[in-house]
Design a protein around this motif. Structure first.
Motif, mmCIF file in Angstrom:
data_model
loop_
_atom_site.group_PDB
_atom_site.id
_atom_site.type_symbol
_atom_site.label_atom_id
_atom_site.label_comp_id
_atom_site.label_asym_id
_atom_site.label_seq_id
_atom_site.Cartn_x
_atom_site.Cartn_y
_atom_site.Cartn_z
ATOM 1 N N PRO A 397 0.834 -1.200 0.000
ATOM 2 C CA PRO A 397 0.000 0.000 0.000
ATOM 3 C C PRO A 397 0.871 1.253 0.000
ATOM 4 O O PRO A 397 1.858 1.318 0.727
ATOM 5 N N VAL A 398 0.489 2.221 -0.795
ATOM 6 C CA VAL A 398 1.343 3.373 -0.993
ATOM 7 C C VAL A 398 1.416 4.226 0.271
ATOM 8 O O VAL A 398 2.368 4.957 0.475
ATOM 9 N N LYS A 399 0.427 4.082 1.151
ATOM 10 C CA LYS A 399 0.451 4.909 2.359
ATOM 11 C C LYS A 399 1.606 4.545 3.285
ATOM 12 O O LYS A 399 1.964 5.316 4.160
ATOM 13 N N LEU A 400 2.187 3.354 3.078
ATOM 14 C CA LEU A 400 3.299 2.950 3.934
ATOM 15 C C LEU A 400 4.631 3.548 3.468
ATOM 16 O O LEU A 400 5.633 3.437 4.162
ATOM 17 N N LEU A 401 4.642 4.149 2.285
ATOM 18 C CA LEU A 401 5.892 4.736 1.805
ATOM 19 C C LEU A 401 6.135 6.086 2.478
ATOM 20 O O LEU A 401 5.226 6.706 2.996
ATOM 21 N N SER A 402 7.393 6.535 2.405
ATOM 22 C CA SER A 402 7.701 7.856 2.940
ATOM 23 C C SER A 402 7.195 8.920 1.969
ATOM 24 O O SER A 402 6.882 8.635 0.815
ATOM 25 N N GLY A 403 7.154 10.160 2.452
ATOM 26 C CA GLY A 403 6.593 11.254 1.662
ATOM 27 C C GLY A 403 7.264 11.415 0.305
ATOM 28 O O GLY A 403 6.600 11.601 -0.716
ATOM 29 N N GLY A 404 8.589 11.335 0.288
ATOM 30 C CA GLY A 404 9.321 11.517 -0.959
ATOM 31 C C GLY A 404 8.968 10.445 -1.968
ATOM 32 O O GLY A 404 8.778 10.712 -3.158
#
Lengths: 505, 325
Positions: A397-404
């Motif tokens: 899930p993309v929400k687990l990635l960091s902001g950058g």
């Protein structure tokens, strides 16, 4: 730990998620009356460390010590009782309640078991006066600016904890004056002996206010040093483990102006949004948009993309008069838009990296040409490689990635549609130096490949580095258009500040 | 005026106008008798709506209310009539059962992170089914205590009667208003409706508050069931079907935002009274089908949702300045 005078200390803290080591035996010590900057790229473990220090996460190894004695923190509330208060990047207060209630929620003064509003508001007024805030404590918090809300959040944290204050990117959505205001507040608190942890992506701000700096990289402690004997290059080198170079190209040849016209806006505007403006965008050109927060920068982007359709003026795409009334019109014309608020308007948090990348392309293809799984993987894989997206898997899930990395995913989403005109609203906000450089490089590369772009950014150095032309916004009006040698931060600032338009070339 | 007060003011104005119009048409409606009956006839709805107000302000919804009213009525009737339990003891048992029931729903909502809509829908089926398993028929209550209560009325000049249950509703509203607006618990309820994540980070005991909110709603629904049994002197498993929807309507018409975070307990009172007024008008008219009540409620509800939308969208922060342009 020879000096042993740490207010708050983490010794050998470990935190493991699945098989990913987020924090690897990290030591961290915070002294009384210091501002301690915590730096690291996205994913370096800053947030994890903060969450351990505030009790949001339990460490898998090592311990937390306060004044030399080991403590265990069950949750942020428990940490608060130890004197540890936190202010987050997004103001975590209640916009629907009064300022006074936000200051005292959970600790409201009581009389006969009932909340004593008169006392609460009087107390709030006294408290706010310490921060030079002249606002009505009974007013709804949501009616105030983000900067004011941020100061209210600090006031609450200091009021309730009063020993350690953790500021997690508090300046991310403030403009220059507001940042200075905030710094004064921080200096005042430091003078009162508070220990302050300051997390930010702006190196200037680190040097402006911090005493010591701790750098994390890939979950490991790199170093803790006093800032006095460090230069900016040293800090960046510590963070990245290598030197990075921003292309300082200020003189981008304006031969793009001779390229053919791609989009032309005439008298384009929207009531309550932006005053009518004229703007011509050529192929292979980056138009930078500068201006203070609230000057109408984002509104320009949204009106161009049809997110808030224009109610006056005309738009010509590839020489043909047309209308952009909704976003699908814009996409059909080959427009792409990376919005400012990644979380709310950009990423689809629960969907995978792959789905987030292909969704705009799928939208463009329509219902009947579904991309199959292999095609999706091929596209997502290609872009995640090109953009250096650091995700454990394309299915996470993309929400687990960091902001950058999230930002790179959104950029990939639009690049996948092969747009002719890409609008980027604050593409580098709140992301780390490494990802920042990556995005700046990408913008430069896309321009050279002939894509037209409109880039909104508050960082003048950055706008200057990639723009072939800069338009300046002020009070919802396009007030200046700068070209050639006029593209430098000094002149932009003048244009933003001046009421006369002498800066116009 | 604060924008959160505007829907409430609108409701109050609409009520006054509607009442004035009704009185012009039927002068008989301006009497203490009608006003007294307003309270008595809507007592059970009002009490349930107070609980619903808390739930909605916290950003949730409670669909089990009507079923809990029905279940309580049957439980109380069976305990009194079949087992000879004293009504007060039966009431205590019913309230306790409801408290446990509400707590179970609150725990499920919080710890399993299931939307309140689903959990209370399940609760609704459980309570309604439970009532029907106990008995399929209406169980009459013939007890001295019930007669005492129904005779305990305050006579007003002009032939009006303030009944015990009407006064009880007013008392519940007053206590509810104090609880919502003057206590820490109340501020936690608003905090949950504003932003649950922020509330948690600000140290609001989210789990405890959530459980308390649903307990409160179920207990008030049970109290409403008791009042309903006093009102009808019977317990019937299919009583009060759909009352949860009437309660939700009253709450929304009373100015509470369906998405949570804004609202007033006393607004709900005005909402309940407005619904009562519509019914009374239709009774006075005599020719209209009682289903017109539903149509009027539907129109009112729609109006208020639109109204709230306009008020809260138009005055969103940061947009005021652009108005000058």
């Amino acid at each position: 730990m020879a000096d042993g005078e740490y207010v708050l200390e983490a010794r050998g803290v470990m935190k493991i998620f699945g098989n990913h080591v987020a924090l690897d035996t990290v030591d961290f010590g915070l002294r009384k009356g210091e501002v301690h900057a915590l730096l690291g790229e996205n994913g370096a473990g800053k947030s994890t460390l903060i969450k351990v220090l505030t009790g949001a996460y339990q460490p898998d190894g090592g311990g937390i010590y306060m004044d030399g004695a080991q403590i265990s923190l069950d949750n942020p509330l428990h940490a608060q009782s130890f004197g540890i208060g936190t202010v987050y990047q997004e103001v975590n207060l209640l916009p629907n309640r009064s300022v006074a209630e936000n200051l005292f929620l959970g600790h409201q003064p009581l009389r006969f078991g009932f909340v004593n509003f008169r006392k609460m508001e009087a107390d709030a007024r006294v408290l706010l006066a310490n921060y030079d805030l002249q606002i009505d404590p009974a007013s709804e918090l949501g009616t105030h600016s983000v900067a004011v809300q941020q100061i209210v959040a600090i006031a609450r944290a200091v009021q309730l904890s009063g020993k350690v204050l953790i500021l997690d990117e508090p300046t991310a959505s403030l403009d220059r004056n507001e940042v200075e205001r905030l710094f004064e507040v921080i200096r005042g608190l430091k003078a009162k002996g508070l220990a302050i942890i300051f997390i930010t992506h702006f190196l200037d701000q680190v040097f402006a206010i911090s005493d010591r700096v701790t750098v994390l990289r890939n979950g490991k402690l790199i170093d803790t040093r006093p800032l006095d004997d460090l230069s900016r290059t040293d800090v960046v080198r510590l963070m990245l483990g290598k030197d990075i170079a921003f292309s300082g190209a200020t003189d981008i040849e304006s031969n793009a102006a001779q390229n053919e016209v791609l989009v032309e806006f005439k008298g384009y505007g929207r009531k309550r949004g932006v005053l009518p403006f004229d703007l011509t965008i050529h192929k292979g050109e980056v138009v930078g948009v500068a201006g203070l927060l609230g000057s109408g920068r984002t509104e320009v982007a949204r009106i161009m993309f049809g997110a808030d359709p224009a109610d006056q003026g005309t738009v010509t795409v590839n020489g043909q008069l047309t209308a952009i009334r909704k976003t699908t019109d814009a996409i059909r014309h080959g427009f792409g838009f990376c919005p400012e608020d990644r979380k709310a308007e950009g990423i689809l948090g629960d969907l995978s990296v792959r789905e987030n990348i292909v969704i705009a392309l799928q939208g463009k293809l329509g219902w009947f040409k579904a991309l199959n799984r292999d095609e999706q993987f091929e596209i997502a894989g290609r872009f995640s490689e090109a953009m250096d997206i650091r995700a454990a898997s394309l299915d996470m899930p993309v929400k687990l990635l960091s902001g950058g990395n999230q930002q790179k995913v959104i950029l990939s989403r639009w690049l996948a549609t092969d747009p002719a005109f890409l609008i980027l609203d604050e593409p580098t906000r709140g992301i780390d130096v490494g990802a920042h450089a990556e995005i700046v490089r990408t913008i430069n590369r896309l321009r050279d490949e002939g894509m037209a772009m409109l880039v909104i950014s508050s960082e003048l150095d950055e706008v200057v580095a990639y723009s072939s032309r800069i338009v300046v916004m002020r009070d919802r009006e396009m007030v200046a258009e700068l070209r050639g040698k006029n593209i430098n931060p000094g002149i932009i600032v003048q244009a933003i500040a001046n009421n006369t338009d002498e800066a116009v070339a | 005026m604060k924008r959160s007060l505007r829907p409430l003011a609108a409701t109050a104005v609409i009520f006054l106008i509607a009442y004035a119009v009704s009185v012009l048409q039927f002068p008989g409606m301006l009497s203490t008798r009608v006003l007294g009956n307003f309270l008595t006839d809507n007592a059970f709805l009002g009490i349930a709506a107070v609980g619903m107000t808390f739930v909605i302000i916290s950003g949730g919804i409670d669909l089990s209310v009507g079923a809990v009213i029905g279940f309580t009525g049957v439980l109380v009737a069976v305990l009194i009539t079949w087992f000879g339990v004293h009504p007060l003891v039966a009431f205590a048992i019913a309230l306790l059962v409801a408290a446990l029931f509400g707590a179970a729903m609150g725990l499920t909502i919080h710890y399993l992170q299931v939307p309140s809509f689903i959990v209370t829908l399940a609760g609704m089926f459980l309570a309604r089914g439970g009532a029907s398993v106990i008995t399929q028929d209406s169980v009459p209550i013939n007890h001295e205590f019930y007669r005492t209560i129904s005779e305990a009325i305050i006579r007003l000049p002009g032939g009006g009667r303030l009944s015990f249950i009407g006064l009880l509703m007013v008392a519940v509203f007053l206590v509810g208003a104090l609880l919502a607006h003057r206590t820490r618990f109340g501020s936690y309820v608003y905090a949950l409706g504003g932003n649950t994540v922020s509330a948690l980070l600000m140290g609001v005991p989210v789990a405890r508050t959530t459980v308390q909110i649903y307990m409160l709603s179920s207990v008030l629904a049970a109290l409403s069931g008791i009042v309903f049994s006093l009102y009808t002197s019977a317990g019937y498993p299919l009583a009060a079907v759909g009352v949860e929807l009437d309660a939700i309507s009253a709450v929304v018409i009373g100015g509470t935002l369906l998405t949570g975070g804004y609202g007033f307990v006393l607004g709900t009172f005005v909402g309940v009274m407005l619904l009562g007024l519509v019914q009374t008008y239709i009774i006075f008219d005599g020719t209209l089908s009682s289903w017109w009540t539903k149509i009027v409620i539907g129109v009112l509800l729609f109006l208020f949702i639109v109204l709230q939308r306009i008020i809260f969208a138009a005055s969103a922060p940061g947009e005021e300045s652009s108005e000058k342009v």
